[in-house]
Structure formats: C-alpha cells, structure tokens
Enzyme design. Sequence first.
Site, PDB file in Angstrom:
ATOM      1  N   GLY A 118     -60.808  -0.436  37.922  1.00  0.00           N
ATOM      2  CA  GLY A 118     -60.738   0.818  38.671  1.00  0.00           C
ATOM      3  C   GLY A 118     -60.813   2.039  37.772  1.00  0.00           C
ATOM      4  O   GLY A 118     -60.531   1.979  36.575  1.00  0.00           O
ATOM      5  N   GLY A 143     -51.036   0.513  31.554  1.00  0.00           N
ATOM      6  CA  GLY A 143     -50.433  -0.233  30.466  1.00  0.00           C
ATOM      7  C   GLY A 143     -50.888   0.141  29.068  1.00  0.00           C
ATOM      8  O   GLY A 143     -51.256   1.282  28.796  1.00  0.00           O
ATOM      9  N   GLY A 179     -45.696  -4.546  10.115  1.00  0.00           N
ATOM     10  CA  GLY A 179     -44.819  -3.971  11.128  1.00  0.00           C
ATOM     11  C   GLY A 179     -43.577  -4.807  11.317  1.00  0.00           C
ATOM     12  O   GLY A 179     -43.660  -6.006  11.627  1.00  0.00           O
ATOM     13  N   ASP A 306     -46.072   1.445  30.163  1.00  0.00           N
ATOM     14  CA  ASP A 306     -46.493   1.740  28.794  1.00  0.00           C
ATOM     15  C   ASP A 306     -47.450   2.918  28.719  1.00  0.00           C
ATOM     16  O   ASP A 306     -47.707   3.440  27.632  1.00  0.00           O
ATOM     17  CB  ASP A 306     -47.168   0.515  28.174  1.00  0.00           C
ATOM     18  N   HIS A 315     -38.891  -4.330  31.702  1.00  0.00           N
ATOM     19  CA  HIS A 315     -37.871  -3.972  32.695  1.00  0.00           C
ATOM     20  C   HIS A 315     -37.801  -2.476  32.918  1.00  0.00           C
ATOM     21  O   HIS A 315     -37.371  -2.020  33.976  1.00  0.00           O
ATOM     22  CB  HIS A 315     -36.496  -4.556  32.345  1.00  0.00           C
ATOM     23  N   HIS A 439     -13.287 -18.662  27.942  1.00  0.00           N
ATOM     24  CA  HIS A 439     -13.170 -19.249  26.607  1.00  0.00           C
ATOM     25  C   HIS A 439     -13.546 -20.724  26.677  1.00  0.00           C
ATOM     26  O   HIS A 439     -13.102 -21.422  27.578  1.00  0.00           O
ATOM     27  CB  HIS A 439     -11.728 -19.117  26.107  1.00  0.00           C
TER      28      HIS A 439
END
Length: 462
Positions: A118, A143, A179, A306, A315, A439
């Site tokens: 698109g 993204g 990196g 992004d 998330h 525990h």
Amino acid sequence: MANDASTVFDLVILGGGSGGYAAALRGAQLGLDVALIEKDKVGGTCLHRGCIPTKALLHAGEIADQARESEQFGVKATFEGIDVPAVHKYKDDVISGLYKGLQGLIASRKVTYIEGEGRLSSPTSVDVNGQRIQGRHVLLATGSVPKSLPGLEIDGDRIISSDHALVLDRVPKSAIILGGGVIGVEFASAWKSFGTDVTIVEGLKHLVPVEDENSSKLLERAFRKRGIKFNLGTFFEKAEYTQDGVKVTLADGKEFEAEVLLVAIGRGPVSQGLGYEEAGVAMDRGYVLVDEYMRTNVPTISAVGDLVPTLQLAHVGFAEGILVAERLAGLKTVPIDYDGVPRVTYCHPEVASVGITEAKAKEVYGADKVVALKYNLAGNGKSKILKTAGEIKLVQVKDGAVVGVHMVGDRMGEQVGEAQLIYNWEALPAEVAQLIHAHPTQNEALGEAHLALAGKPLHSHD
C-alpha cells in the site's frame, strides 16, 4: 468489500505488524469498520523476523547449555551438537501456529484484510493493488527494518542482518556482532550456546547501554564468564572481506576477524516512498512525528509502532494501536508512560527493567533525594537451585515511591510483570514488603528486595 469503490472504512491501517493488527482487532471489537493492508504477512517483524523467532533460538540454546552442563545437577546427558534444520523447524512451527491463530482472529473480528503493498495517496486513502481504499481515518504502521552504516553493505552472506541470522543454514564457527544493544546481545547469547566464538563490538562504554549501569556491568561479568568477548568504547571504522570471512577495523586501529559479521546497530523506520510527505505528514529522519495520543499533524492520520520515535518494542506497538482504536471509537484514552513499559533482553542471563535508571532519577529528583538498593540473587533459594547469579536493584525517591526496578538473572523477564505494577502504581517499599511472595520462587527476590528497602531485610544483610 475492498473492491467496492463506494465503501468508506472508519479506519484504514497501512501495515499489519504489532501496532497495526492490534488497532485492527480493537477497532473492530469497538464497532469500527476496519481495513488492514499488509504487503507480507500479518504479525510483522515481531512474529516472523523478531521477537518470536529470536526467543525460540535462545530457548534452543538454553537446552544445549543444559545438556552440556547436566552433570552439575546429577544428570548424565550427552551433547552431540546442533541440528540446524531441526532448530529451524522448531522455530518455524512456533511461528506458524501463532500466525494461523492471528489470521483466525483477524477473520473472526470481520476485519477486511488486503494483502498488497500500500501507499498513502491522500490524507484519507491508501492505494493498493490498483485500488483506492478510502477511510475516515488512516493509521500508518509500516514498521522498521535493520539499519546499517554508510559504506557497510549487508550482503546476506558474510555481512548479515538479524533477518539473515534467523535463517542461517549453519552455526558459524566465529562471529563479530556490531552493536551491543538488545539484538546484538541476544544473538551473541544464542550463538555462544550453539558453539560460536563470539565477539561484540559496541561503540558506547557498556553493553545494553540504555539500561541501568549496574545491569550492564552484571551482564558483562556474566558474558565474560561464558566466554563471550566484547570490545567497548570504540566505534566501527570499516569491514572488508578476507579469504575465509570478514575483518572489522575499529577507529583505534584494532582489528577482529570472523566467519560472519552481524550488523545489529538497531532498526530504522519504513517510510520512504510511501506518500507520507506528499500528504503533508511531519517527519524527522524518516520517523513520523506524533503527539501523546499518536496523532500526526494531519487530523485524519495517526501513526504507531517502530515508525514513530518511541520504544521499539512489540508490546509498545500493541498499546499504541489500542490507544488509537479506542480514541477513534470515542473512548477516553490516557497517554502511554514510556518509562512504565517493561523492557526485557532475553540473553543468558536475562536483563529486565521498568522505570528509570539511578542516573536518571538523580537527574530528575536530585542526587540527595534518591535511594538505591541491590539485592543479590545469592540469597534467593530458587536462583540457587537454578544456579543463576545476578541482582535486583531498586531505585526509590527518598521516603517515596519506587521509580526503577532493574533485574539481571535467568528468568528475570518473568518477574517484570510485578515490577511494572510497582512502578506504575507508585508503590512504596513498605506496601510491597507487606505482600507475601511464594517460597521458593525467583519472584520472592522482588519481595525480599522491598523488605530490605523498607528497613526489615530477611534473607539479606542490613
């Protein structure tokens, strides 16, 4: 429906990754008529080339390490090597199952799904497959892709990106990773578990440099113990082919050679040639600029994931997509507190955090107003059983709330859920300390850290 030129959707979404499909699902749930356009596969980078496949590789590496180290637990096992095709089948089966489930969700919510490349053709339309899809509102969610550096050409063979690394047909004998952020250290961890000789090159002074410095130092210590090498504080200069692989030269003249070079310097937004600027959308260095409600400067266009300069986490994309859908449906929405987003690096050991670092807290509140406490996992029974080392570090405003939780150790990513509640509900140490933690669990370490910060330590020294 998409073939009907008279159809005007309430929401047209360009991009079917985490942010785009979350907006589509939530929008349809709220009664919006939604079109979702994706050129590849719904699920985007996270499902197909990011979060899910990398974590599958990391888990396969964990199994390899457990086989090698089984005798320390009294179990006699043998490690015979990595079956790369079988690892890929396991990884791909996980992706396939999730992909089918997501396709079913899209269909069940009656989202109009359009497969094709698109392009934004106006502030209220997207062109795809020779058709113009009209919408009252358009959401940009195209993204990101792996970045490189000027003059460093990713060839997919000796110089590769994370996309190539996920489908590599062999375990490289040696690798240089350019990196030391999340992507770099996760691949370093997985490849080391598979048997690769790994060297990380990071221009900044620490691995995972956006984390609290204490977490970075703990990870560096753990990586040294695992035999993962790294060079910090000097930037990349050039890469060149050798007879058998690649040679990397740093700005100080230091050289490293390996079979492959993985370029893991981050991801850049996918925005070029998609009609954004022509439609008047404000941009900066390829990113689409938005306000706290994910609105661009064009009233009919929003953007998420992004593509916008927020945290590059799946998330976060989910949350941003849901926020846009709910805003368009007329619900009251609250801007995202990005400091309150849980962050996890899934290497061995894991690094998990929520809130702000000690350095940032001192900058915001003043050095004399900040209290920091470290709880060593050596005092935690389950961590002893798992033979993992690390710490939980709490950052508190003096006499006030906990504003940072920073954790290093195996399975710490599973503890970050409670940590985000502590930060986002502005909990006082005493309030967390009065909660009873099971525990023996690693989750108990969070409770013990807050007991200590509240002035009543149990399995730790004053």
